[in-house]
Structure formats: C-alpha cells, structure tokens
Write a protein that holds these residues in place. Structure first.
Motif, PDB file in Angstrom:
ATOM      1  N   GLY A   1       0.833  -1.205   0.000  1.00  0.00           N
ATOM      2  CA  GLY A   1       0.000   0.000   0.000  1.00  0.00           C
ATOM      3  C   GLY A   1       0.867   1.255   0.000  1.00  0.00           C
ATOM      4  N   ALA A   2       1.935   1.227   0.796  1.00  0.00           N
ATOM      5  CA  ALA A   2       2.808   2.403   0.884  1.00  0.00           C
ATOM      6  C   ALA A   2       3.527   2.647  -0.443  1.00  0.00           C
ATOM      7  CB  ALA A   2       3.821   2.206   2.009  1.00  0.00           C
ATOM      8  N   LEU A   3       3.939   1.566  -1.098  1.00  0.00           N
ATOM      9  CA  LEU A   3       4.641   1.729  -2.381  1.00  0.00           C
ATOM     10  C   LEU A   3       3.730   2.393  -3.416  1.00  0.00           C
ATOM     11  CD1 LEU A   3       7.296  -0.213  -3.997  1.00  0.00           C
ATOM     12  CD2 LEU A   3       5.205  -0.288  -5.324  1.00  0.00           C
ATOM     13  N   VAL A   4       2.494   1.934  -3.486  1.00  0.00           N
ATOM     14  CA  VAL A   4       1.555   2.513  -4.467  1.00  0.00           C
ATOM     15  C   VAL A   4       1.158   3.933  -4.055  1.00  0.00           C
ATOM     16  CG1 VAL A   4      -0.767   2.268  -5.457  1.00  0.00           C
ATOM     17  CG2 VAL A   4       0.753   0.281  -5.302  1.00  0.00           C
ATOM     18  N   GLY A   5       0.970   4.147  -2.760  1.00  0.00           N
ATOM     19  CA  GLY A   5       0.629   5.495  -2.287  1.00  0.00           C
ATOM     20  C   GLY A   5       1.707   6.500  -2.680  1.00  0.00           C
ATOM     21  N   ARG A   6       2.978   6.122  -2.474  1.00  0.00           N
ATOM     22  CA  ARG A   6       4.080   7.058  -2.812  1.00  0.00           C
ATOM     23  C   ARG A   6       4.108   7.318  -4.315  1.00  0.00           C
ATOM     24  NH1 ARG A   6       6.896   3.933   1.176  1.00  0.00           N
ATOM     25  NH2 ARG A   6       7.728   2.592  -0.448  1.00  0.00           N
ATOM     26  N   ARG A   7       3.908   6.279  -5.067  1.00  0.00           N
ATOM     27  CA  ARG A   7       3.949   6.422  -6.525  1.00  0.00           C
ATOM     28  C   ARG A   7       2.833   7.341  -7.028  1.00  0.00           C
ATOM     29  NH1 ARG A   7       4.354   2.691 -11.370  1.00  0.00           N
ATOM     30  NH2 ARG A   7       3.739   4.121 -13.002  1.00  0.00           N
ATOM     31  N   LEU A   8       1.631   7.147  -6.518  1.00  0.00           N
ATOM     32  CA  LEU A   8       0.508   7.964  -6.997  1.00  0.00           C
ATOM     33  C   LEU A   8       0.594   9.395  -6.466  1.00  0.00           C
ATOM     34  CD1 LEU A   8      -2.438   5.400  -6.878  1.00  0.00           C
ATOM     35  CD2 LEU A   8      -0.973   6.050  -8.797  1.00  0.00           C
ATOM     36  N   ALA A   9       1.413   9.596  -5.427  1.00  0.00           N
ATOM     37  CA  ALA A   9       1.641  10.967  -4.935  1.00  0.00           C
ATOM     38  C   ALA A   9       2.735  11.652  -5.733  1.00  0.00           C
ATOM     39  CB  ALA A   9       1.999  10.935  -3.454  1.00  0.00           C
ATOM     40  N   GLY A  10       3.275  10.962  -6.723  1.00  0.00           N
ATOM     41  CA  GLY A  10       4.227  11.629  -7.615  1.00  0.00           C
ATOM     42  C   GLY A  10       5.676  11.215  -7.426  1.00  0.00           C
ATOM     43  N   GLN A  11       5.945  10.297  -6.492  1.00  0.00           N
ATOM     44  CA  GLN A  11       7.333   9.851  -6.334  1.00  0.00           C
ATOM     45  C   GLN A  11       7.708   8.892  -7.466  1.00  0.00           C
ATOM     46  OE1 GLN A  11       8.224   8.583  -2.345  1.00  0.00           O
ATOM     47  NE2 GLN A  11       7.296  10.397  -1.442  1.00  0.00           N
ATOM     48  N   PRO A  12       9.002   8.752  -7.746  1.00  0.00           N
ATOM     49  CA  PRO A  12       9.394   7.910  -8.882  1.00  0.00           C
ATOM     50  C   PRO A  12       8.905   6.471  -8.693  1.00  0.00           C
ATOM     51  CG  PRO A  12      11.298   9.089  -7.956  1.00  0.00           C
ATOM     52  CD  PRO A  12      10.140   9.351  -7.050  1.00  0.00           C
ATOM     53  N   PRO A  13       8.511   5.808  -9.773  1.00  0.00           N
ATOM     54  CA  PRO A  13       8.057   4.421  -9.670  1.00  0.00           C
ATOM     55  C   PRO A  13       9.148   3.546  -9.060  1.00  0.00           C
ATOM     56  CG  PRO A  13       7.714   5.278 -11.884  1.00  0.00           C
ATOM     57  CD  PRO A  13       8.490   6.310 -11.144  1.00  0.00           C
ATOM     58  N   ALA A  14       8.737   2.583  -8.251  1.00  0.00           N
ATOM     59  CA  ALA A  14       9.713   1.681  -7.635  1.00  0.00           C
ATOM     60  C   ALA A  14       9.199   0.259  -7.739  1.00  0.00           C
ATOM     61  CB  ALA A  14       9.914   2.068  -6.173  1.00  0.00           C
ATOM     62  N   ARG A  15      10.132  -0.677  -7.738  1.00  0.00           N
ATOM     63  CA  ARG A  15       9.745  -2.091  -7.740  1.00  0.00           C
ATOM     64  C   ARG A  15       9.388  -2.514  -6.320  1.00  0.00           C
ATOM     65  NH1 ARG A  15      12.533  -5.568 -11.586  1.00  0.00           N
ATOM     66  NH2 ARG A  15      13.180  -4.252 -13.287  1.00  0.00           N
ATOM     67  N   TYR A  16       8.473  -3.457  -6.213  1.00  0.00           N
ATOM     68  CA  TYR A  16       8.145  -3.997  -4.897  1.00  0.00           C
ATOM     69  C   TYR A  16       9.143  -5.101  -4.570  1.00  0.00           C
ATOM     70  CZ  TYR A  16       5.852  -6.029  -0.929  1.00  0.00           C
ATOM     71  OH  TYR A  16       5.602  -6.500   0.338  1.00  0.00           O
ATOM     72  N   GLU A  17       9.998  -4.820  -3.582  1.00  0.00           N
ATOM     73  CA  GLU A  17      11.052  -5.786  -3.246  1.00  0.00           C
ATOM     74  C   GLU A  17      11.158  -6.033  -1.751  1.00  0.00           C
ATOM     75  OE1 GLU A  17      14.110  -4.939  -6.911  1.00  0.00           O
ATOM     76  OE2 GLU A  17      14.530  -3.925  -5.013  1.00  0.00           O
ATOM     77  N   SER A  18      10.178  -5.556  -0.968  1.00  0.00           N
ATOM     78  CA  SER A  18      10.270  -5.689   0.499  1.00  0.00           C
ATOM     79  C   SER A  18      10.468  -7.150   0.890  1.00  0.00           C
ATOM     80  CB  SER A  18       8.987  -5.227   1.170  1.00  0.00           C
ATOM     81  OG  SER A  18       8.744  -3.887   0.916  1.00  0.00           O
ATOM     82  N   LEU A  19      11.298  -7.351   1.887  1.00  0.00           N
ATOM     83  CA  LEU A  19      11.485  -8.710   2.403  1.00  0.00           C
ATOM     84  C   LEU A  19      10.180  -9.181   3.042  1.00  0.00           C
ATOM     85  CD1 LEU A  19      13.598 -10.972   3.197  1.00  0.00           C
ATOM     86  CD2 LEU A  19      13.462  -9.926   5.479  1.00  0.00           C
ATOM     87  N   PRO A  20       9.645 -10.326   2.630  1.00  0.00           N
ATOM     88  CA  PRO A  20       8.438 -10.828   3.296  1.00  0.00           C
ATOM     89  C   PRO A  20       8.754 -11.289   4.724  1.00  0.00           C
ATOM     90  CG  PRO A  20       8.729 -11.841   1.129  1.00  0.00           C
ATOM     91  CD  PRO A  20      10.011 -11.148   1.472  1.00  0.00           C
ATOM     92  N   TRP A  21       7.952 -10.898   5.666  1.00  0.00           N
ATOM     93  CA  TRP A  21       8.069 -11.457   7.014  1.00  0.00           C
ATOM     94  C   TRP A  21       6.691 -11.569   7.637  1.00  0.00           C
ATOM     95  CZ3 TRP A  21       6.485  -8.235  10.978  1.00  0.00           C
ATOM     96  CH2 TRP A  21       6.546  -6.860  10.743  1.00  0.00           C
TER      97      TRP A  21
END
Ligand SMILES: Cc1cc2nc3c(=O)[nH]c(=O)nc-3n(C[C@H](O)[C@H](O)[C@H](O)COP(=O)(O)OP(=O)(O)OC[C@H]3O[C@@H](n4cnc5c(N)ncnc54)[C@H](O)[C@@H]3O)c2cc1C
Length: 415
Positions: free
Chosen positions: A303-323
């Motif tokens: 959710g945070a990755l998409v929120g940042r992207r739609l707020a105008g931050q550069p697109p990023a890949r989802y790579e968070s370590l699953p835990w």
C-alpha cells in the motif's frame, strides 16, 4: 447518480487500503482520495482477532486510526459501501448504493475471503469462520460457554484460536487434512516442535484426518471425521483463503488466483489500476514466479509503495522482504523470507530450550529463517536478508545469525 472529479479511488478498507490512503496524504498528494469499505467498521487490523477472545467491540481496540484521521486529511471514507463494478474504459467504479465515481487511478485492496467448509452441517449454529471483526465477536461470545471446541484446519489462524480456546478452559481438538500442521507455510523440520508445544498445552491434534460432516439438531453437537466422531459445541474453521478478485475479473483485468500485477504492483492489463495486499499476485525477487502473500507486512508495504507512486514519487519495484508472525499461546512463530520446498533446512536450538531457529538455504545461501520464541534471531535474519548479505551454511555452523552479525560488525570496526 452523482459523478465526482478524478482522483484516487481505493476499493477495500483493510490494512492495504488504509496504507494506500494514509501514504498518499503523507507523501503530499492533494487530489481527491476515496476509500470504499464494505464493512461497517473503521479500517482495522485482523491479527488480534485470533489471538484473544473478545466479546464486545469495545474490548477490541483494533481500529488502525480514529475516525478523525480521515476527516483531517480530507480522505473520503465510505463505510458500508461496497463497489460492485469497475469500468476501466470509462474509469469509473459503481457502488451498491448506485453512486458512480470517476478515478484517475484505481487501487484494488479487496483482500481475501475464507474458503467455505464444504461439508453437510456447515450452516449449523455454533459453526464459525474467523476473518472479520464480527466473526471474532461471535467466536468470543461462543467461547464463554463452549466446552468442546473443534478447530478445523491446522493453519495459523486455527492454531492461534486453539490456544485461545484452551485459555478459556475448553477441550480443544484440531483436525487437519494434511499429514502435518502448517503444511503450506512452515518447514517439516520445525512443525514437530510446534505440534509438541500445542500438545503440551492440552490441544489434541488429529492430522491426516478429514471432516466429513457436522451434525446436531439446530446447533452443532458433533463433528464426524474420517476416523472418529468428536463432540463439539463450537466449531471454528480456517481452511485457507481465496483472493477477492471478482471485481477485477468482471472488469476484464487479468486474474489468476489474485489480480495479476507487475513488479510495480500495476495491473498487467491496465496501467491506471493497481492491486495491493491479499488480493494481488505479483512478481517478487525472493520467489521464482508470481506470488500472493497474506500478511500485514505485505499489505502495508505494498500500500505504501503505491501510495508514494501515486503521490508523484518515482516508480519503484516492490522488493520488500516478506516477514510474518503468529502468536499461538506460548509459541511465538516468526518467519523472514520465502522458503521454497526444495531448500536445505538446518535446525539450530537456542541457548534456552524454548528457542529454535530453522535456516533455509537455497543455492548454498540463506534464503529464509523460521524462529520459535526467538525474536532477536528473527530480527537479525530480517536485517541480513533485507541487505542481501550472503550467509552460507558454513558461516552458520555452530553459531547463530545474531552472533554472526555481531562478529561481522566487530571485524568491520577492526578493519
Ligand atoms: C484472524 C486473522 C489473523 C491474522 N493474523 C496475522 C498475523 O498474526 N500476522 C500477519 O502478518 N498477518 C495476519 N493475518 C493476515 C493479515 O491480516 C492480512 O494479510 C491483511 O489484513 C491483508 O490486508 P488487505 O487489506 O489486503 O485485506 P483485508 O484486511 O482483508 O481488507 C480488505 C477489505 O476490503 C473489503 N472489500 C472487499 N471487496 C470490497 C468491495 N468490492 N468494496 C468495498 N470493500 C471491499 C473487505 O471486506 C475487507 O474489509 C491475519 C488474518 C486474519 C483473518
């Protein structure tokens, strides 16, 4: 029917949907934000629902934030209002109440639903699933009088609930179809230790056993399994969940046991649509193929990755370590990374008997770590795996990740 100006529309007011809308505002997005949530409650966290018994909603301070949070940030929170259709060509969603909202971007955060128990008698009184706040309250109330509890499904939620029922003094039996507990999520090496601890706490466990029927006159009284008839005045089942991807499918978006998204969590069919949390199937650097993960970490980080992207931050890949974590009475189980069935798993017993770690190696390097009652080792695992620090089986011979990390830091300081 009304029509709103364009902005971000989020469907699903759970952990992932909340993460999207809160991050949008925190990252400076000023356009309209609408969050549709079909449940009547403020967005809440699910983990507490299976770890304690609750009889009143007030017992449960599970709301992620108070209602004022949304108003203060100009987030339109539509509780009890489910989206029934998406029209990607017109960029609109339609709600059950007949409202139509146009979006610039749509985020699907619809979560998952419990798989139904496919046996006769599953609709008897006294038979419960456990996913929502309302489910948890119904189970909590039933536990105040239940004497014989049968938990169908030896997964995380079932085992957590089994311990809650024991704490209430009930006789508890867990019935699991597979030949071991937690068969999808936990290594075969750690499972016997989890099982032993449940049995020591008085939970009876019947693996390799299928439930054939639930019986009783009006209320459940017994569970007929493939090898016994078990008395039961409360049955709780947790036999897995299926993604709520039907909106996406009906809208013509690609779906395969979850909404199919790319490494930036964008629908592979429509660049204006994203999917996050339990409902999304996504590529991940720690997995061979697209995965769908059901965890708070995954829902929050996506959710945070998409929120940042739609707020105008550069697109990023989802790579968070699953835990992931699961509290089952005296057992605190934590998992870092994604274990593959072919990984080479080595056990390490901690300095006190309750502690245990299992290190999973792939291609000779550490890929995932399961721990019992050993939070420090779990945290050390997360740090090393997040940084992709190579750790071989030889590095770990006769030591722990915590000690190894300390030794490496000391060597760096000396160098
Ligand atoms: C009992 C329980 C215990 C758990 N314990 C743990 C734990 O200890 N650790 C851990 O890491 N994870 C745990 N989990 C898993 C974790 O809670 C989920 O992975 C996480 O909640 C997923 O967040 P989500 O937002 O994707 O989905 P959800 O939290 O399921 O939220 C999705 C929401 O969208 C709503 N919705 C669906 N369709 C529509 C629609 N068309 N319109 C409007 N609203 C819609 C749903 O009703 C739901 O409220 C647990 C889950 C459960 C059920």
């Amino acid at each position: 029917m009304t029509s709103d100006s364009e902005g971000v529309v989020v469907v699903g007011g759970g952990q992932a949907g909340f993460s999207v809308v809160s991050t949008l505002r925190a990252a400076g997005y000023v356009g309209p934000v609408t969050l549709f949530a079909d449940e009547p409650h403020l967005p809440y966290q699910r983990p507490p629902l299976s770890k304690k018994a609750h009889t009143e909603a007030a017992d449960l301070s599970v709301s992620l934030v108070p209602e004022s949070f949304y108003a203060e940030r100009d987030i339109e929170l539509r509780l009890g209002d489910d989206v029934v259709a998406v029209d990607p060509a017109a960029r609109t969603v339609r709600t059950r109440g007949g409202r139509s909202v146009t979006y610039a971007h749509l985020v699907l955060a619809t979560g998952a639903r419990n798989r139904p128990l496919p046996v006769p008698g599953a609709d008897l009184a006294g038979v419960h699933a456990l996913r929502s706040l309302d489910d948890a309250l119904a189970v909590g109330r039933a536990l105040t009088t239940a004497r014989d509890v049968v938990v169908v499904g030896g997964g995380f939620i079932g085992l957590e609930l089994a311990q809650v029922a024991r704490a209430h003094g009930a006789r508890v039996t867990v019935v699991e179809l597979a030949d071991r507990l937690l068969s999808r999520a936990l290594s075969a090496e750690v499972e016997p230790h989890v099982r032993e601890r449940h049995e020591q706490a008085g939970v009876r466990i019947r693996t390799g056993t299928s439930v054939l029927a639930l019986e009783g006159s009006g209320r459940v009284e017994r569970v007929v399994t493939s090898d016994a008839v078990l008395p039961a005045d409360l049955v709780v089942y947790g036999i897995g969940a299926a993604p709520r991807d039907e909106l996406a499918r009906a809208a013509g978006l690609a779906v395969d046991d979850g909404v199919l998204v790319d490494e930036q969590l964008r629908s592979v069919s429509d660049p204006r649509v994203f999917a996050v949390g339990d409902c999304a199937r996504h590529p991940h650097p720690h997995a061979d193929g697209p995965v769908r993960l059901e965890s708070v970490q995954n829902a929050t980080d996506q959710g945070a990755l998409v929120g940042r992207r739609l707020a105008g931050q550069p697109p990023a890949r989802y790579e968070s370590l699953p835990w992931f974590w699961s509290d089952q009475g005296a057992v605190k189980l934590q998992i870092a990374g994604l274990r593959a069935p072919s990984d080479d798993v080595r056990l390490c017993v901690g300095d006190v008997p309750e502690r245990l770690a299992a290190y999973a190696f792939r291609g000779g390097l550490l890929a995932a770590v399961e721990t019992l009652n050993w939070p420090a080792e779990h945290l050390a695992a997360r740090r090393l795996l997040e940084r992709r620090t190579p750790v071989s089986a030889d590095d770990l011979a006769g030591t722990t990740l915590g000690a190894l990390a300390r030794a490496r830091r000391a060597a760096e300081v000396r160098a």
